[in-house]
Scaffold this motif. Sequence first.
Motif, PDB file in Angstrom:
ATOM      1  N   PRO A 179       0.830  -1.214   0.000  1.00 12.99           N
ATOM      2  CA  PRO A 179       0.000   0.000   0.000  1.00 12.99           C
ATOM      3  C   PRO A 179       0.863   1.262   0.000  1.00 12.99           C
ATOM      4  CG  PRO A 179       0.081  -0.931   2.208  1.00 12.99           C
ATOM      5  CD  PRO A 179       0.792  -1.903   1.311  1.00 12.99           C
ATOM      6  N   LEU A 180       0.201   2.382  -0.273  1.00 13.44           N
ATOM      7  CA  LEU A 180       0.900   3.672  -0.306  1.00 13.44           C
ATOM      8  C   LEU A 180       1.454   4.039   1.064  1.00 13.44           C
ATOM      9  CD1 LEU A 180       1.638   6.314  -1.810  1.00 13.44           C
ATOM     10  CD2 LEU A 180      -0.619   7.189  -1.150  1.00 13.44           C
ATOM     11  N   THR A 181       0.738   3.675   2.121  1.00 15.54           N
ATOM     12  CA  THR A 181       1.205   4.040   3.468  1.00 15.54           C
ATOM     13  C   THR A 181       2.582   3.447   3.750  1.00 15.54           C
ATOM     14  OG1 THR A 181      -0.048   2.144   4.327  1.00 15.54           O
ATOM     15  CG2 THR A 181      -1.113   4.314   4.413  1.00 15.54           C
ATOM     16  N   ASP A 182       2.831   2.226   3.286  1.00 17.48           N
ATOM     17  CA  ASP A 182       4.146   1.628   3.493  1.00 17.48           C
ATOM     18  C   ASP A 182       5.223   2.427   2.774  1.00 17.48           C
ATOM     19  OD1 ASP A 182       2.917  -0.272   4.972  1.00 17.48           O
ATOM     20  OD2 ASP A 182       3.131  -1.902   3.510  1.00 17.48           O
ATOM     21  N   LEU A 183       4.920   2.892   1.575  1.00 21.47           N
ATOM     22  CA  LEU A 183       5.887   3.687   0.828  1.00 21.47           C
ATOM     23  C   LEU A 183       6.162   5.015   1.519  1.00 21.47           C
ATOM     24  CD1 LEU A 183       7.657   4.202  -1.643  1.00 21.47           C
ATOM     25  CD2 LEU A 183       5.614   5.005  -2.861  1.00 21.47           C
ATOM     26  N   LEU A 184       5.096   5.662   2.015  1.00 19.52           N
ATOM     27  CA  LEU A 184       5.288   6.941   2.706  1.00 19.52           C
ATOM     28  C   LEU A 184       6.044   6.741   4.021  1.00 19.52           C
ATOM     29  CD1 LEU A 184       1.834   8.692   2.115  1.00 19.52           C
ATOM     30  CD2 LEU A 184       4.003   9.099   0.930  1.00 19.52           C
ATOM     31  N   ASP A 185       5.743   5.627   4.713  1.00 17.87           N
ATOM     32  CA  ASP A 185       6.497   5.347   5.947  1.00 17.87           C
ATOM     33  C   ASP A 185       7.972   5.103   5.638  1.00 17.87           C
ATOM     34  OD1 ASP A 185       4.226   5.605   7.431  1.00 17.87           O
ATOM     35  OD2 ASP A 185       3.815   3.445   7.558  1.00 17.87           O
ATOM     36  N   ALA A 186       8.249   4.419   4.570  1.00 18.54           N
ATOM     37  CA  ALA A 186       9.641   4.170   4.187  1.00 18.54           C
ATOM     38  C   ALA A 186      10.340   5.470   3.821  1.00 18.54           C
ATOM     39  CB  ALA A 186       9.689   3.193   3.015  1.00 18.54           C
ATOM     40  N   GLU A 187       9.611   6.342   3.151  1.00 15.03           N
ATOM     41  CA  GLU A 187      10.195   7.645   2.801  1.00 15.03           C
ATOM     42  C   GLU A 187      10.474   8.462   4.050  1.00 15.03           C
ATOM     43  OE1 GLU A 187      10.125  11.759   2.613  1.00 15.03           O
ATOM     44  OE2 GLU A 187       8.227  10.715   3.009  1.00 15.03           O
ATOM     45  N   THR A 188       9.576   8.395   5.042  1.00 14.59           N
ATOM     46  CA  THR A 188       9.784   9.120   6.302  1.00 14.59           C
ATOM     47  C   THR A 188      11.005   8.581   7.045  1.00 14.59           C
ATOM     48  OG1 THR A 188       7.403   9.540   6.504  1.00 14.59           O
ATOM     49  CG2 THR A 188       8.733   9.742   8.506  1.00 14.59           C
ATOM     50  N   LEU A 189      11.142   7.255   7.099  1.00 17.67           N
ATOM     51  CA  LEU A 189      12.310   6.662   7.750  1.00 17.67           C
ATOM     52  C   LEU A 189      13.600   7.055   7.032  1.00 17.67           C
ATOM     53  CD1 LEU A 189      10.978   3.063   8.547  1.00 17.67           C
ATOM     54  CD2 LEU A 189      11.419   4.914  10.166  1.00 17.67           C
ATOM     55  N   TYR A 190      13.536   7.122   5.714  1.00 22.30           N
ATOM     56  CA  TYR A 190      14.715   7.522   4.950  1.00 22.30           C
ATOM     57  C   TYR A 190      15.108   8.961   5.288  1.00 22.30           C
ATOM     58  CZ  TYR A 190      17.423   9.136   0.939  1.00 22.30           C
ATOM     59  OH  TYR A 190      18.393   9.690   0.132  1.00 22.30           O
ATOM     60  N   THR A 191      14.122   9.843   5.366  1.00 19.02           N
ATOM     61  CA  THR A 191      14.403  11.248   5.707  1.00 19.02           C
ATOM     62  C   THR A 191      15.002  11.359   7.108  1.00 19.02           C
ATOM     63  OG1 THR A 191      12.542  11.959   4.327  1.00 19.02           O
ATOM     64  CG2 THR A 191      13.398  13.544   5.929  1.00 19.02           C
ATOM     65  N   GLN A 192      14.412  10.643   8.054  1.00 20.80           N
ATOM     66  CA  GLN A 192      14.910  10.699   9.425  1.00 20.80           C
ATOM     67  C   GLN A 192      16.337  10.150   9.526  1.00 20.80           C
ATOM     68  OE1 GLN A 192      11.960   8.509  11.627  1.00 20.80           O
ATOM     69  NE2 GLN A 192      10.522  10.242  11.723  1.00 20.80           N
ATOM     70  N   SER A 193      16.613   9.065   8.828  1.00 19.66           N
ATOM     71  CA  SER A 193      17.961   8.491   8.890  1.00 19.66           C
ATOM     72  C   SER A 193      18.988   9.433   8.280  1.00 19.66           C
ATOM     73  CB  SER A 193      17.979   7.142   8.179  1.00 19.66           C
ATOM     74  OG  SER A 193      17.714   7.290   6.788  1.00 19.66           O
ATOM     75  N   ARG A 194      18.624  10.102   7.186  1.00 16.08           N
ATOM     76  CA  ARG A 194      19.551  11.067   6.584  1.00 16.08           C
ATOM     77  C   ARG A 194      19.797  12.250   7.517  1.00 16.08           C
ATOM     78  NH1 ARG A 194      20.308  11.487   0.959  1.00 16.08           N
ATOM     79  NH2 ARG A 194      21.421  13.394   1.559  1.00 16.08           N
ATOM     80  N   ASP A 195      18.736  12.741   8.157  1.00 13.32           N
ATOM     81  CA  ASP A 195      18.881  13.861   9.094  1.00 13.32           C
ATOM     82  C   ASP A 195      19.715  13.445  10.313  1.00 13.32           C
ATOM     83  OD1 ASP A 195      17.455  15.538   7.471  1.00 13.32           O
ATOM     84  OD2 ASP A 195      15.568  15.348   8.589  1.00 13.32           O
ATOM     85  N   ASN A 196      19.483  12.218  10.795  1.00 12.61           N
ATOM     86  CA  ASN A 196      20.259  11.736  11.936  1.00 12.61           C
ATOM     87  C   ASN A 196      21.736  11.607  11.575  1.00 12.61           C
ATOM     88  OD1 ASN A 196      17.970  11.599  13.534  1.00 12.61           O
ATOM     89  ND2 ASN A 196      17.605   9.429  13.107  1.00 12.61           N
ATOM     90  N   PHE A 197      22.011  11.147  10.368  1.00 12.27           N
ATOM     91  CA  PHE A 197      23.397  11.030   9.936  1.00 12.27           C
ATOM     92  C   PHE A 197      24.047  12.401   9.843  1.00 12.27           C
ATOM     93  CE2 PHE A 197      26.481  10.915   6.393  1.00 12.27           C
ATOM     94  CZ  PHE A 197      27.416  10.060   6.959  1.00 12.27           C
ATOM     95  N   THR A 198      23.327  13.369   9.299  1.00  7.87           N
ATOM     96  CA  THR A 198      23.853  14.732   9.205  1.00  7.87           C
ATOM     97  C   THR A 198      24.113  15.313  10.584  1.00  7.87           C
ATOM     98  OG1 THR A 198      22.686  15.106   7.117  1.00  7.87           O
ATOM     99  CG2 THR A 198      23.366  17.058   8.352  1.00  7.87           C
ATOM    100  N   SER A 199      23.158  15.124  11.508  1.00 10.62           N
ATOM    101  CA  SER A 199      23.331  15.636  12.871  1.00 10.62           C
ATOM    102  C   SER A 199      24.508  14.956  13.565  1.00 10.62           C
ATOM    103  CB  SER A 199      22.051  15.424  13.679  1.00 10.62           C
ATOM    104  OG  SER A 199      20.962  16.123  13.102  1.00 10.62           O
ATOM    105  N   ALA A 200      24.707  13.658  13.317  1.00 12.61           N
ATOM    106  CA  ALA A 200      25.826  12.942  13.935  1.00 12.61           C
ATOM    107  C   ALA A 200      27.160  13.466  13.424  1.00 12.61           C
ATOM    108  CB  ALA A 200      25.692  11.443  13.649  1.00 12.61           C
ATOM    109  N   CYS A 201      27.237  13.754  12.130  1.00 14.17           N
ATOM    110  CA  CYS A 201      28.475  14.309  11.579  1.00 14.17           C
ATOM    111  C   CYS A 201      28.772  15.681  12.165  1.00 14.17           C
ATOM    112  CB  CYS A 201      28.379  14.391  10.053  1.00 14.17           C
ATOM    113  SG  CYS A 201      28.355  12.790   9.215  1.00 14.17           S
ATOM    114  N   ALA A 202      27.730  16.520  12.277  1.00 18.24           N
ATOM    115  CA  ALA A 202      27.928  17.853  12.852  1.00 18.24           C
ATOM    116  C   ALA A 202      28.321  17.757  14.322  1.00 18.24           C
ATOM    117  CB  ALA A 202      26.649  18.677  12.699  1.00 18.24           C
ATOM    118  N   ALA A 203      27.693  16.830  15.050  1.00 17.30           N
ATOM    119  CA  ALA A 203      28.030  16.661  16.467  1.00 17.30           C
ATOM    120  C   ALA A 203      29.468  16.203  16.628  1.00 17.30           C
ATOM    121  CB  ALA A 203      27.071  15.660  17.109  1.00 17.30           C
ATOM    122  N   TYR A 204      29.941  15.346  15.736  1.00 17.24           N
ATOM    123  CA  TYR A 204      31.330  14.882  15.822  1.00 17.24           C
ATOM    124  C   TYR A 204      32.293  16.029  15.576  1.00 17.24           C
ATOM    125  CZ  TYR A 204      35.686  12.605  14.512  1.00 17.24           C
ATOM    126  OH  TYR A 204      37.006  12.244  14.419  1.00 17.24           O
TER     127      TYR A 204
END
Length: 432
Positions: free
Chosen positions: A394-419
Amino acid sequence: MKKTLIQLFLVAGMLCACPAGAQPLTLEQCRASAVEHNRTLRDSRFDFEAARQDRRQAFTNYFPQISASGGAFQAQHGLVQADFGLTIPQMGTMEMPLSLVKRGVFGGVMAVQPLFAGLKIVNGNKLARVGEEVGALQVRKTEAEVREQTDTYFWQIVSLKEKLRTIEAVERQLDEIHRQVALSVDAGLVTTNDLLRVELRQQEVASNRLKVENGLKVARLLLAHHIGVDWQGFDIAAENFAEPEAPGVYYVSVEEALDRRAEYQLAEKNVEAQRYQKRIERGKHLPTVGVGAGYLYYNMTDKDVDDGLVFAQVSVPISDWWGGSHALKKARIREQQAENDRLQAREMLSVEIEKTWSEVQEAYAQIQLARRSVDSATENLRENRSFYEAGTAPLTDLLDAETLYTQSRDNFTSACAAYRTSLARYLRVTGR
């Protein structure tokens, strides 16, 4: 030809007057600008210059103390009043009043060279020199703090720019999903409810973009103010921090770091200063010896009189001895307190160095974890997009996957800045 040269000079002047931020600045350029223009650091340098003048002023106490004075007076009556008995033959003794010094002028110059002043002058000069060294250490301490803050602002801007790039990528993905869902709605394969879900997600991303853009504007303004450049048109040359260097190359031992820390050196200088204060306090209760020479001139009786003189003087502060022992004990207590503060500073700075190093290692480990999360979220998004296009998810699974992808990218960026930020802090606490 002359007019053309004038126009060229005017154009060159306008180019020079352009905001410094018109050309994106690298991290090293931001650091150099902060060292030169930061107002907090400039105040620290002013304090250092003031301490230098105090040291030079203290040195003048070795020179002779020269003073000059003069004056004139007019009295209502003579300052010298007397009666003289005058004996005249055949007339007897007569009382004759005498009045002298009704007006006059006087002046003089004195020079006194101290020979012994209880070592107050010597220790005062040493104390002033310590004050100048403290000023230099304060400049170094402030410069390290300004550098750390510069790095923090810089990597914050880089982090926000990376998040904007992530948002742009997500927006492109959502635009494509919206296009596919709209076609499916037109074909009657799905309801408009799926289209509304995509549009709600697009609005959420647009809201996040607005927050990031406003945060980026504020971060640029803070960095521009911090490094002393015009904030209008200011920007940085974004650096790639996705592949940071392992922290092992930056490690130094705690003992080596303590010797470099300006804060610990300031604590040592405080002990030294209290030692000289104690010696100065002791010198206040010792005799002082000096020699001098002078020149005097006066005219009290309409006759010019001038003369030179040499003298020696000894001063013994007898009454100061009554409270002097207590003042000296107080100075000894202050010295012991300064030594205790030095030991405490060494312990606390050691803890700070170890704690900061642990934070650096933790921040680097977070990058590795966040990178794996990005890889997993990317693969999850790819699979859900394939399943959705094949009609098995379903579409909800795709949107959830897109949300997780966005969060993981933001977390990676924040981790690099924190380092990067924790690494800048570690360099500061280790005196580099």
